[in-house]
Motif scaffolding. Structure first.
Motif, short mmCIF file in Angstrom:
data_model
loop_
_atom_site.label_atom_id
_atom_site.label_comp_id
_atom_site.label_asym_id
_atom_site.label_seq_id
_atom_site.Cartn_x
_atom_site.Cartn_y
_atom_site.Cartn_z
N ALA A 200 18.05 -45.58 54.40
CA ALA A 200 18.20 -47.03 54.58
C ALA A 200 19.16 -47.38 55.71
O ALA A 200 18.90 -48.29 56.51
N ASP A 201 20.30 -46.67 55.81
CA ASP A 201 21.27 -46.99 56.86
C ASP A 201 20.69 -46.77 58.26
O ASP A 201 20.99 -47.51 59.20
N ILE A 202 19.86 -45.74 58.40
CA ILE A 202 19.23 -45.47 59.70
C ILE A 202 18.20 -46.56 60.01
O ILE A 202 18.13 -47.06 61.14
N CYS A 203 17.41 -46.96 59.01
CA CYS A 203 16.44 -48.04 59.21
C CYS A 203 17.14 -49.33 59.61
O CYS A 203 16.68 -50.04 60.52
N GLN A 204 18.27 -49.65 58.96
CA GLN A 204 19.02 -50.85 59.29
C GLN A 204 19.62 -50.76 60.70
O GLN A 204 19.69 -51.76 61.42
N THR A 205 20.05 -49.58 61.08
CA THR A 205 20.59 -49.38 62.43
C THR A 205 19.53 -49.70 63.47
O THR A 205 19.79 -50.39 64.47
N ILE A 206 18.32 -49.21 63.26
CA ILE A 206 17.22 -49.47 64.20
C ILE A 206 16.94 -50.96 64.27
O ILE A 206 16.75 -51.52 65.36
N LEU A 207 16.96 -51.64 63.13
CA LEU A 207 16.68 -53.08 63.09
C LEU A 207 17.72 -53.89 63.87
O LEU A 207 17.38 -54.86 64.55
N HIS A 208 18.99 -53.50 63.79
CA HIS A 208 20.07 -54.31 64.36
C HIS A 208 20.63 -53.76 65.67
O HIS A 208 21.66 -54.26 66.15
N PHE A 215 29.42 -56.48 65.36
CA PHE A 215 30.83 -56.08 65.52
C PHE A 215 31.79 -57.26 65.41
O PHE A 215 32.98 -57.07 65.22
N THR A 216 31.27 -58.48 65.56
CA THR A 216 32.15 -59.65 65.62
C THR A 216 31.99 -60.61 64.45
O THR A 216 32.91 -61.37 64.14
N ASP A 217 30.84 -60.58 63.79
CA ASP A 217 30.56 -61.50 62.69
C ASP A 217 30.90 -60.82 61.35
O ASP A 217 30.18 -59.94 60.89
N LEU A 218 32.00 -61.24 60.76
CA LEU A 218 32.47 -60.60 59.53
C LEU A 218 31.51 -60.83 58.36
O LEU A 218 31.55 -60.11 57.37
N SER A 219 30.65 -61.85 58.48
CA SER A 219 29.71 -62.12 57.39
C SER A 219 28.42 -61.31 57.53
O SER A 219 27.53 -61.42 56.69
N VAL A 226 26.31 -48.45 59.34
CA VAL A 226 25.37 -48.98 60.33
C VAL A 226 26.13 -49.37 61.60
O VAL A 226 25.68 -49.07 62.72
N ARG A 227 27.30 -50.01 61.46
CA ARG A 227 28.11 -50.34 62.64
C ARG A 227 28.49 -49.07 63.41
O ARG A 227 28.46 -49.04 64.64
N SER A 228 28.87 -48.04 62.68
CA SER A 228 29.25 -46.78 63.33
C SER A 228 28.07 -46.17 64.07
O SER A 228 28.21 -45.69 65.20
#
Length: 288
Positions: A200-208, A215-219, A226-228
């Motif tokens: 899931a984390d890899i899929c979310q990384t590809i999406l974003h 990196f700037t939106d805390l929400s 995923v950020r990493s």
């Protein structure tokens, strides 16, 4: 954003997402057993000449090589382990998932997959220098991050996808695709990754991966992992561009987007520049 599966499938028309390779399913089924049969896995790999070559190439690559070169499939399977064997399966079948008859398109795809492989290697090697980031997962992110591009090229042959090779404005790429195609390559790549059963984390990384607000939106709903992954990817993609001659070496760590990535992974620009030069040196030495 037109991000639902139904919308994307409608936009893609009769272009089918490449199926998860059967050999990947077979290896995963064996891997899930209490005592996987590595001899059987070696035979599965060995029966496919293309996959055998891909496994040996990965085993001897700068990302995963040991002190001595590896020359046999059983040795490669033993040394690499199942997770890295799956990387070789992914790399081979992803590259072969889209074919083209037009010489210009074929030439573009060759460069495109070469850059994806370079990005995967650089991401894996950078991840080794950072705590808590799997080098195998970083490799997968590098390999798959732009995988939606070839699929969109089939559906929209007249749309220029040169930005996939030349970075340009990282965030504007998606805005252009959304405006002209009603979707973007990150959404399509995410669907492909989920179709192939990636974590899931890899899929979310590809999406974003083109969304710097992560990196700037805390929400933002994305996880810290995923950020990493996106931080590593951003820097690795630039290293790949430098390696392939698309960008200047002096720009490494200096672009505005790099500041977000470096801040997240806790690395100073000068430190990254030195690390990147070491990684590029290893990649060049391997290929010469």
């Amino acid at each position: 954003m037109h991000g639902t599966a139904e919308n994307v499938e409608k936009i893609l028309g009769n272009i089918q997402l490449p199926a998860c390779p059967a050999i990947m399913q077979d290896i995963m089924a064996e891997a899930r057993k209490d005592e996987p049969d590595f001899n059987l896995i070696s035979r599965m790999v060995g029966n496919d000449p293309g996959l055998s070559a891909a496994v040996l190439k990965l085993a001897n690559s700068p990302a995963f090589r040991r002190n001595s070169s590896i020359s046999s499939i059983p040795q490669a399977v033993s040394v690499l382990g199942l997770k890295k064997i799956m990387l070789a399966v992914n790399a081979l079948y992803l590259r072969n998932s889209v074919s083209a008859t037009d010489p210009d398109v074929r030439a573009f795809l060759e460069k495109f997959w070469d850059k994806s492989n370079c990005t995967a290697e650089a991401a894996s090697m950078l991840a080794k220098a950072l705590p808590g980031i799997s080098s195998e997962d970083a490799y997968t992110v590098g390999l798959f991050h732009d995988s939606g591009v070839p699929l969109l090229m089939q559906r929209f042959p007249d749309h220029p996808f040169d930005d996939a090779l030349h970075e340009g404005d990282w965030e504007s790429i998606h805005r252009k695709e959304e405006a002209m195609l009603s979707t973007n390559h990150a959404v399509v790549g995410n669907m492909l990754a989920r179709n192939w059963g990636l974590p899931a984390d890899i899929c979310q990384t590809i999406l974003h991966h083109h969304d710097l607000s992560i990196f700037t939106d805390l929400s933002h709903q994305a996880s810290n992992m995923v950020r990493s992954f996106i931080a590593v990817l951003l820097l690795a993609e630039h290293m790949a561009s430098v390696y392939m001659g698309f960008e200047e070496e002096g720009t490494m760590g200096q672009l505005p987007a790099h500041a977000h990535a470096l801040n997240h992974i806790g690395m100073e620009p000068d430190e990254f520049h030195e690390t990147a030069l070491d990684i590029l040196g290893e990649m060049r030495q391997y290929r010469n």
